[in-house]
Each structure stands twice: as C-alpha cells, then as structure tokens.
Scaffold this motif. Structure first.
Motif, mmCIF file in Angstrom:
data_model
loop_
_atom_site.group_PDB
_atom_site.id
_atom_site.type_symbol
_atom_site.label_atom_id
_atom_site.label_comp_id
_atom_site.label_asym_id
_atom_site.label_seq_id
_atom_site.Cartn_x
_atom_site.Cartn_y
_atom_site.Cartn_z
ATOM 1 N N VAL A 140 0.765 -1.264 0.161
ATOM 2 C CA VAL A 140 0.182 -0.109 0.029
ATOM 3 C C VAL A 140 1.071 1.091 0.044
ATOM 4 C CG1 VAL A 140 -1.792 1.428 1.176
ATOM 5 C CG2 VAL A 140 -1.926 -1.208 1.271
ATOM 6 N N ALA A 141 0.524 2.103 -0.976
ATOM 7 C CA ALA A 141 1.397 3.310 -0.991
ATOM 8 C C ALA A 141 1.407 4.287 0.197
ATOM 9 C CB ALA A 141 1.021 4.003 -2.259
ATOM 10 N N ILE A 142 2.114 4.654 0.668
ATOM 11 C CA ILE A 142 1.838 5.693 2.011
ATOM 12 C C ILE A 142 1.963 7.254 1.515
ATOM 13 C CG2 ILE A 142 2.481 3.942 3.602
ATOM 14 C CD1 ILE A 142 5.201 5.081 3.821
ATOM 15 N N GLN A 143 2.598 7.707 0.237
ATOM 16 C CA GLN A 143 2.654 9.081 -0.160
ATOM 17 C C GLN A 143 1.823 9.034 -1.505
ATOM 18 O OE1 GLN A 143 3.970 11.115 1.399
ATOM 19 N NE2 GLN A 143 5.179 9.979 3.005
ATOM 20 N N PRO A 144 1.094 10.012 -1.718
ATOM 21 C CA PRO A 144 0.504 10.299 -2.824
ATOM 22 C C PRO A 144 1.323 10.100 -4.124
ATOM 23 C CG PRO A 144 -0.084 11.711 -1.394
ATOM 24 C CD PRO A 144 0.830 11.232 -0.689
ATOM 25 N N SER A 145 2.314 10.565 -3.954
ATOM 26 C CA SER A 145 3.364 10.404 -5.124
ATOM 27 C C SER A 145 3.599 9.191 -5.792
ATOM 28 C CB SER A 145 4.561 11.008 -4.840
ATOM 29 O OG SER A 145 5.506 10.631 -3.868
ATOM 30 N N GLN A 146 3.348 7.899 -4.908
ATOM 31 C CA GLN A 146 3.559 6.558 -5.171
ATOM 32 C C GLN A 146 2.345 5.963 -5.549
ATOM 33 O OE1 GLN A 146 4.523 5.579 -1.161
ATOM 34 N NE2 GLN A 146 6.877 5.464 -1.412
ATOM 35 N N TRP A 147 1.187 6.609 -5.889
ATOM 36 C CA TRP A 147 -0.062 6.016 -5.801
ATOM 37 C C TRP A 147 -0.113 5.216 -7.005
ATOM 38 C CZ3 TRP A 147 -5.347 9.384 -5.592
ATOM 39 C CH2 TRP A 147 -6.307 8.602 -5.335
ATOM 40 N N GLY A 148 0.366 5.566 -8.072
ATOM 41 C CA GLY A 148 0.302 4.933 -9.313
ATOM 42 C C GLY A 148 1.434 3.693 -9.553
ATOM 43 N N ASP A 149 2.667 3.690 -8.606
ATOM 44 C CA ASP A 149 3.289 2.657 -8.911
ATOM 45 C C ASP A 149 2.903 1.385 -9.067
ATOM 46 O OD1 ASP A 149 4.952 4.915 -8.656
ATOM 47 O OD2 ASP A 149 5.964 4.565 -6.943
ATOM 48 N N VAL A 169 -3.710 1.350 -4.503
ATOM 49 C CA VAL A 169 -4.089 1.492 -3.248
ATOM 50 C C VAL A 169 -3.148 2.391 -2.608
ATOM 51 C CG1 VAL A 169 -4.642 0.245 -1.193
ATOM 52 C CG2 VAL A 169 -4.782 -0.851 -3.190
ATOM 53 N N LEU A 170 -3.642 3.381 -1.852
ATOM 54 C CA LEU A 170 -2.938 4.554 -1.145
ATOM 55 C C LEU A 170 -3.799 4.427 0.216
ATOM 56 C CD1 LEU A 170 -1.216 7.147 -1.098
ATOM 57 C CD2 LEU A 170 -3.255 8.354 -1.821
ATOM 58 N N GLY A 214 -8.171 5.294 12.558
ATOM 59 C CA GLY A 214 -7.057 6.505 12.250
ATOM 60 C C GLY A 214 -6.651 6.738 10.902
ATOM 61 N N SER A 215 -6.942 5.961 9.957
ATOM 62 C CA SER A 215 -6.262 6.116 8.675
ATOM 63 C C SER A 215 -7.268 5.736 7.522
ATOM 64 C CB SER A 215 -5.181 5.405 8.413
ATOM 65 O OG SER A 215 -5.177 4.047 8.749
ATOM 66 N N PHE A 216 -7.157 5.943 6.310
ATOM 67 C CA PHE A 216 -7.975 5.594 5.113
ATOM 68 C C PHE A 216 -7.248 4.837 3.874
ATOM 69 C CE2 PHE A 216 -9.480 9.379 7.621
ATOM 70 C CZ PHE A 216 -10.818 9.148 7.634
ATOM 71 N N TYR A 217 -7.808 3.807 3.529
ATOM 72 C CA TYR A 217 -7.258 3.299 2.092
ATOM 73 C C TYR A 217 -8.002 3.843 1.130
ATOM 74 C CZ TYR A 217 -5.720 -0.461 5.277
ATOM 75 O OH TYR A 217 -5.240 -1.186 6.399
ATOM 76 N N VAL A 218 -7.513 4.461 0.088
ATOM 77 C CA VAL A 218 -7.801 5.221 -1.017
ATOM 78 C C VAL A 218 -7.720 4.145 -2.374
ATOM 79 C CG1 VAL A 218 -8.241 7.411 -2.174
ATOM 80 C CG2 VAL A 218 -7.649 7.370 0.202
ATOM 81 N N LEU A 219 -8.751 3.714 -2.814
ATOM 82 C CA LEU A 219 -8.429 3.007 -4.130
ATOM 83 C C LEU A 219 -8.830 3.842 -5.202
ATOM 84 C CD1 LEU A 219 -8.846 0.972 -1.245
ATOM 85 C CD2 LEU A 219 -9.664 -0.798 -3.053
ATOM 86 N N ASN A 220 -8.099 3.521 -6.347
ATOM 87 C CA ASN A 220 -8.516 4.038 -7.616
ATOM 88 C C ASN A 220 -8.353 2.737 -8.690
ATOM 89 O OD1 ASN A 220 -6.522 5.333 -10.046
ATOM 90 N ND2 ASN A 220 -8.620 5.867 -10.011
ATOM 91 N N SER A 221 -9.028 2.944 -9.607
ATOM 92 C CA SER A 221 -8.899 2.054 -10.771
ATOM 93 C C SER A 221 -9.690 2.578 -12.139
ATOM 94 C CB SER A 221 -9.612 0.827 -10.624
ATOM 95 O OG SER A 221 -9.262 -0.166 -11.683
#
Length: 239
Positions: A140-149, A169-170, A214-221
């Motif tokens: 799971v990416a922990i930085q938005p800049s990694q989101w698409g890796d 997954v971020l 205390g955190s959120f998984y943000v999924l994109n597809s």
C-alpha cells in the motif's frame, strides 16, 4: 468548464433533488420530492436507491456533473470526501449502519445520473481484511506520489461472482487533502489518463474491535489497468 460541469438548467434528477433541498424548487413530475437528510451551503445528503440504512449519497450543492468536472480539483472546491466521512461515520449526521464503511465515486461512463455524488455505503469484512493484509506486506502506498506505482496495484475481490478487480491502493492518515486533486496529479496526469474514466473508493481502516483505526485506504481504478474497473459498485454494499 460549463461543458464538463453542466448548467443549472440541466434536466438531471439528482440535480433536481439538490435544487429542491437547497432552493425549494420542486422537481418536475413524475419525480417525487426527495428526503433532504442534511443540507449545508456546500452539499446535501440524500437516500440512495434502493433505500437502506447503509445507502446514502452526498452531492455538491452547486452544479457539478461528475468526476470529469475540472472545478473539483481546484482549491475552491469543498472537501466532499471529508464531508462524506464525517456524515457516514459512527456518530455522524447520517451514519452508515454497517460494520465497515465505504465511500465511492463512479466514472462518467459507469454512472447513471449526472450530478456528482459520493456513495456512502458498506463494504464487506473481506475487503477490509484484504486491504489490511496488503498494508502489512508493504503493498500500500504511503505517499500520494507513489499512488500509481506498479507495486501498489493489487487485486481486491468484489461482490459475489464479480471476480477480482485491480486497484491502485494508497493509505492516508486523514482526508484533509483534496482526493480529486491528488488523483489528477499523481495518477491521471502522470500516466496520461482521462479523469472521466476514473473510479475512487475510500475505505476507513478499522481496529480488531471494529472502531476507526485513524487512517483511510484510498483505491483508484480504471480500464487502463489489467482487470481494472471504472465503477465503485464492485466493492460497495448498498442492500
């Protein structure tokens, strides 16, 4: 921008609902007046269809057709995702009554109605477990800049019989950033994709006892991914 964001004169049933809740303008027959569950200067909350204790919609109070509207990535746009979470969470104004909560937006092609709406619904326990397993194994990416890796793209099983779909997954510690802007910058622009083609699902992480962790998984597809999807409906539970 109007071509992508719509006009106040548009004939869309969700937009008619918003106008009724915010301005008292009755929708044209045979459309029925909606139940305005919450109304603010930035958004309204309505029942989803079918009506259930875990199927609600949050809609901007201004005219925004959907995810393709450029306004939603600007600083002037309200933080609709954070508003959806604050309403849907336990103790919120319109709480989603389900063990695990999911928030989602469909792509332009996958939706049926053309006023931006965030689904406030449930997700299966298996979805929550899968996301926590991915996080535990460093997927799971922990930085938005990694989101698409590529290493942060993973299959998540959807509704029974619908198979797995691949998501980027971020993890974020809060929803205080504009998720649409993050998606546009770190996925859409980076990979030369179309904003209109994207779906987004937010799953708040839970503790073993079922509370908010205390955190959120943000999924994109989107369809550019192998086994990708343009709809949030594979993961959300409405009925």
């Amino acid at each position: 921008m109007q071509a992508l964001c719509g006009s106040s004169a548009d004939n869309d049933s969700l937009w008619h609902d918003v106008r009724y809740c915010t301005q008292g303008i009755a929708p044209p027959p045979p459309q029925q007046k909606p139940d305005c569950l919450k109304v603010t200067s930035n958004y309204v909350v309505l029942h989803g269809k079918p009506v259930s204790p875990h199927n609600f919609l949050l809609l901007p109070s201004c005219r925004i057709t959907g995810i393709e509207c450029p306004f939603i990535v600007t600083n002037e746009a309200a933080n609709y995702w954070d508003a959806a979470w604050e309403n849907a969470r336990s103790g919120g104004s319109v709480p989603v009554q389900f063990p695990n909560i999911g928030l989602g937006v469909n792509s332009k092609g996958a939706r049926q109605l053309n006023q931006l709406h965030i689904h406030m619904a449930g997700v299966r326990a298996s979805t929550q477990r899968r996301l926590q397993e991915l996080e535990a194994t460093g997927r799971v990416a922990i930085q938005p800049s990694q989101w698409g890796d590529p290493q942060y793209q993973a299959a998540v099983t959807g509704t029974l019989g619908s198979g797995d779909r691949t998501y980027r997954v971020l993890r974020l510690n809060s929803l205080d950033q504009n998720l649409f802007a993050l998606l546009n910058r770190y996925v859409v622009v980076r990979f030369g994709l179309g904003m209109a083609d994207q779906t987004v699902v937010v799953v708040p992480k839970t503790t073993p006892a079922g509370g908010f962790a205390g955190s959120f998984y943000v999924l994109n597809s989107d369809a550019s991914l192998h086994d990708g999807t343009s709809t949030c409906d594979h993961l959300l539970v409405y009925t």
